[in-house]
Design a protein around this motif. Structure first.
Motif, PDB file in Angstrom:
ATOM      1  N   ASP A   1     -30.271 -38.031 -26.060  1.00  0.00           N
ATOM      2  CA  ASP A   1     -30.837 -38.098 -27.406  1.00  0.00           C
ATOM      3  C   ASP A   1     -32.345 -37.827 -27.355  1.00  0.00           C
ATOM      4  O   ASP A   1     -33.152 -38.716 -27.637  1.00  0.00           O
ATOM      5  N   PRO A   2     -32.750 -36.608 -27.005  1.00  0.00           N
ATOM      6  CA  PRO A   2     -34.176 -36.336 -26.862  1.00  0.00           C
ATOM      7  C   PRO A   2     -34.976 -36.483 -28.156  1.00  0.00           C
ATOM      8  O   PRO A   2     -36.182 -36.668 -28.103  1.00  0.00           O
ATOM      9  N   ALA A   3     -34.314 -36.451 -29.293  1.00  0.00           N
ATOM     10  CA  ALA A   3     -35.011 -36.653 -30.565  1.00  0.00           C
ATOM     11  C   ALA A   3     -35.069 -38.123 -30.946  1.00  0.00           C
ATOM     12  O   ALA A   3     -35.704 -38.492 -31.930  1.00  0.00           O
ATOM     13  N   GLY A   4     -34.420 -38.969 -30.170  1.00  0.00           N
ATOM     14  CA  GLY A   4     -34.417 -40.405 -30.441  1.00  0.00           C
ATOM     15  C   GLY A   4     -35.693 -41.074 -29.955  1.00  0.00           C
ATOM     16  O   GLY A   4     -36.590 -40.422 -29.433  1.00  0.00           O
ATOM     17  N   PRO A   5     -35.786 -42.385 -30.109  1.00  0.00           N
ATOM     18  CA  PRO A   5     -37.007 -43.096 -29.746  1.00  0.00           C
ATOM     19  C   PRO A   5     -37.224 -43.145 -28.234  1.00  0.00           C
ATOM     20  O   PRO A   5     -36.294 -42.998 -27.449  1.00  0.00           O
ATOM     21  N   ALA A   6     -38.468 -43.341 -27.864  1.00  0.00           N
ATOM     22  CA  ALA A   6     -38.842 -43.542 -26.469  1.00  0.00           C
ATOM     23  C   ALA A   6     -39.371 -44.964 -26.325  1.00  0.00           C
ATOM     24  O   ALA A   6     -40.078 -45.461 -27.193  1.00  0.00           O
ATOM     25  N   LEU A   7     -39.011 -45.614 -25.239  1.00  0.00           N
ATOM     26  CA  LEU A   7     -39.559 -46.931 -24.928  1.00  0.00           C
ATOM     27  C   LEU A   7     -40.855 -46.737 -24.161  1.00  0.00           C
ATOM     28  O   LEU A   7     -40.996 -45.788 -23.376  1.00  0.00           O
ATOM     29  N   LEU A   8     -41.792 -47.643 -24.355  1.00  0.00           N
ATOM     30  CA  LEU A   8     -43.081 -47.568 -23.672  1.00  0.00           C
ATOM     31  C   LEU A   8     -43.245 -48.750 -22.724  1.00  0.00           C
ATOM     32  O   LEU A   8     -42.935 -49.882 -23.087  1.00  0.00           O
ATOM     33  N   PHE A   9     -43.722 -48.456 -21.531  1.00  0.00           N
ATOM     34  CA  PHE A   9     -43.955 -49.474 -20.508  1.00  0.00           C
ATOM     35  C   PHE A   9     -45.350 -49.278 -19.928  1.00  0.00           C
ATOM     36  O   PHE A   9     -45.825 -48.147 -19.818  1.00  0.00           O
TER      37      PHE A   9
ATOM     38  N   GLY B   1     -54.087 -39.811 -26.702  1.00  0.00           N
ATOM     39  CA  GLY B   1     -53.617 -40.610 -27.824  1.00  0.00           C
ATOM     40  C   GLY B   1     -53.530 -42.086 -27.473  1.00  0.00           C
ATOM     41  O   GLY B   1     -53.919 -42.518 -26.388  1.00  0.00           O
ATOM     42  N   PRO B   2     -52.969 -42.877 -28.390  1.00  0.00           N
ATOM     43  CA  PRO B   2     -52.948 -44.330 -28.207  1.00  0.00           C
ATOM     44  C   PRO B   2     -52.072 -44.804 -27.050  1.00  0.00           C
ATOM     45  O   PRO B   2     -52.207 -45.931 -26.610  1.00  0.00           O
ATOM     46  N   TRP B   3     -51.190 -43.952 -26.566  1.00  0.00           N
ATOM     47  CA  TRP B   3     -50.291 -44.365 -25.481  1.00  0.00           C
ATOM     48  C   TRP B   3     -50.651 -43.727 -24.151  1.00  0.00           C
ATOM     49  O   TRP B   3     -49.866 -43.742 -23.213  1.00  0.00           O
ATOM     50  N   ALA B   4     -51.843 -43.160 -24.060  1.00  0.00           N
ATOM     51  CA  ALA B   4     -52.299 -42.536 -22.813  1.00  0.00           C
ATOM     52  C   ALA B   4     -52.217 -43.546 -21.669  1.00  0.00           C
ATOM     53  O   ALA B   4     -52.620 -44.699 -21.812  1.00  0.00           O
ATOM     54  N   GLY B   5     -51.647 -43.112 -20.556  1.00  0.00           N
ATOM     55  CA  GLY B   5     -51.551 -43.963 -19.375  1.00  0.00           C
ATOM     56  C   GLY B   5     -50.294 -44.799 -19.301  1.00  0.00           C
ATOM     57  O   GLY B   5     -50.004 -45.385 -18.261  1.00  0.00           O
ATOM     58  N   LEU B   6     -49.544 -44.880 -20.396  1.00  0.00           N
ATOM     59  CA  LEU B   6     -48.298 -45.636 -20.370  1.00  0.00           C
ATOM     60  C   LEU B   6     -47.163 -44.746 -19.866  1.00  0.00           C
ATOM     61  O   LEU B   6     -47.322 -43.537 -19.719  1.00  0.00           O
ATOM     62  N   VAL B   7     -46.016 -45.344 -19.604  1.00  0.00           N
ATOM     63  CA  VAL B   7     -44.827 -44.608 -19.210  1.00  0.00           C
ATOM     64  C   VAL B   7     -43.868 -44.618 -20.397  1.00  0.00           C
ATOM     65  O   VAL B   7     -43.499 -45.688 -20.886  1.00  0.00           O
ATOM     66  N   ALA B   8     -43.492 -43.440 -20.856  1.00  0.00           N
ATOM     67  CA  ALA B   8     -42.522 -43.300 -21.939  1.00  0.00           C
ATOM     68  C   ALA B   8     -41.167 -42.992 -21.312  1.00  0.00           C
ATOM     69  O   ALA B   8     -41.078 -42.203 -20.364  1.00  0.00           O
ATOM     70  N   VAL B   9     -40.114 -43.622 -21.827  1.00  0.00           N
ATOM     71  CA  VAL B   9     -38.762 -43.452 -21.282  1.00  0.00           C
ATOM     72  C   VAL B   9     -37.820 -43.168 -22.441  1.00  0.00           C
ATOM     73  O   VAL B   9     -37.867 -43.861 -23.458  1.00  0.00           O
ATOM     74  N   ARG B  10     -36.969 -42.143 -22.274  1.00  0.00           N
ATOM     75  CA  ARG B  10     -36.011 -41.816 -23.333  1.00  0.00           C
ATOM     76  C   ARG B  10     -34.646 -41.485 -22.734  1.00  0.00           C
ATOM     77  O   ARG B  10     -34.516 -41.174 -21.546  1.00  0.00           O
TER      78      ARG B  10
END
Length: 75
Positions: A52-60, A39-48
Protein backbone atom coordinates in the motif's frame (compact mmCIF):
# COMPACT_ATOMS: atom_id res chain seq x y z
CA UNK A 1 11.67 16.45 21.42
CA UNK A 2 7.96 16.87 20.83
CA UNK A 3 5.69 13.87 20.39
CA UNK A 4 5.84 12.29 16.95
CA UNK A 5 2.72 11.58 14.93
CA UNK A 6 1.79 7.93 14.70
CA UNK A 7 1.56 8.12 10.95
CA UNK A 8 1.94 10.56 8.12
CA UNK A 9 0.48 10.67 4.62
CA UNK A 10 2.98 9.79 1.89
CA UNK A 11 2.07 13.09 0.22
CA UNK A 12 3.78 14.80 3.17
CA UNK A 13 7.01 12.88 2.47
CA UNK A 14 7.87 14.17 -1.00
CA UNK A 15 11.00 13.05 -2.75
CA UNK A 16 12.03 10.35 -0.29
CA UNK A 17 13.73 7.26 -1.63
CA UNK A 18 11.96 4.17 -0.35
CA UNK A 19 14.15 1.11 0.20
CA UNK A 20 13.08 -2.50 0.39
CA UNK A 21 14.98 -5.20 2.26
CA UNK A 22 17.29 -7.39 0.21
CA UNK A 23 15.51 -10.32 1.90
CA UNK A 24 12.24 -9.31 0.25
CA UNK A 25 10.67 -11.38 -2.48
CA UNK A 26 8.95 -9.93 -5.52
CA UNK A 27 5.55 -10.58 -3.90
CA UNK A 28 5.33 -7.10 -2.27
CA UNK A 29 4.91 -8.60 1.19
CA UNK A 30 7.33 -6.51 3.17
CA UNK A 31 7.94 -3.05 4.55
CA UNK A 32 9.87 -0.24 2.94
CA UNK A 33 11.89 2.38 4.78
CA UNK A 34 12.99 5.91 3.94
CA UNK A 35 14.99 8.66 5.65
CA UNK A 36 13.43 12.08 4.97
CA UNK A 37 16.23 14.61 4.54
CA UNK A 38 14.12 17.76 4.64
CA UNK A 39 11.01 19.09 6.31
CA UNK A 40 9.63 18.44 9.79
CA UNK A 41 10.50 14.73 9.70
CA UNK A 42 14.12 15.12 8.57
CA UNK A 43 16.32 12.51 10.25
CA UNK A 44 13.47 10.20 11.21
CA UNK A 45 12.83 6.75 9.75
CA UNK A 46 9.62 6.40 7.75
CA UNK A 47 8.18 2.89 7.33
CA UNK A 48 5.36 1.83 5.01
CA UNK A 49 3.64 -1.31 3.76
CA UNK A 50 4.95 -2.22 0.31
CA UNK A 51 1.46 -3.45 -0.66
CA UNK A 52 0.00 0.00 0.00
CA UNK A 53 2.53 2.64 -1.08
CA UNK A 54 -0.18 5.32 -1.08
CA UNK A 55 -1.11 4.46 2.50
CA UNK A 56 0.29 6.03 5.66
CA UNK A 57 3.89 5.76 6.81
CA UNK A 58 4.89 5.25 10.43
CA UNK A 59 7.64 7.47 11.81
CA UNK A 60 10.36 6.33 14.20
CA UNK A 61 13.41 7.95 15.68
CA UNK A 62 16.51 6.15 14.39
CA UNK A 63 17.19 4.71 17.86
CA UNK A 64 13.61 3.44 18.22
CA UNK A 65 13.68 1.81 14.78
CA UNK A 66 17.01 0.12 15.55
CA UNK A 67 15.67 -1.26 18.85
CA UNK A 68 12.51 -2.50 17.12
CA UNK A 69 14.42 -4.15 14.26
CA UNK A 70 16.90 -5.76 16.67
CA UNK A 71 14.08 -7.28 18.70
CA UNK A 72 12.29 -8.57 15.59
CA UNK A 73 15.54 -10.10 14.37
CA UNK A 74 15.75 -12.14 17.59
CA UNK A 75 12.32 -13.76 17.11
Amino acid sequence: MSALPRHVSPARLPEVRWLRSSYSTGANNCVETARPSAGPWAGLVAVRDSKDPAGPALLFSPASWTRFADRIDRL
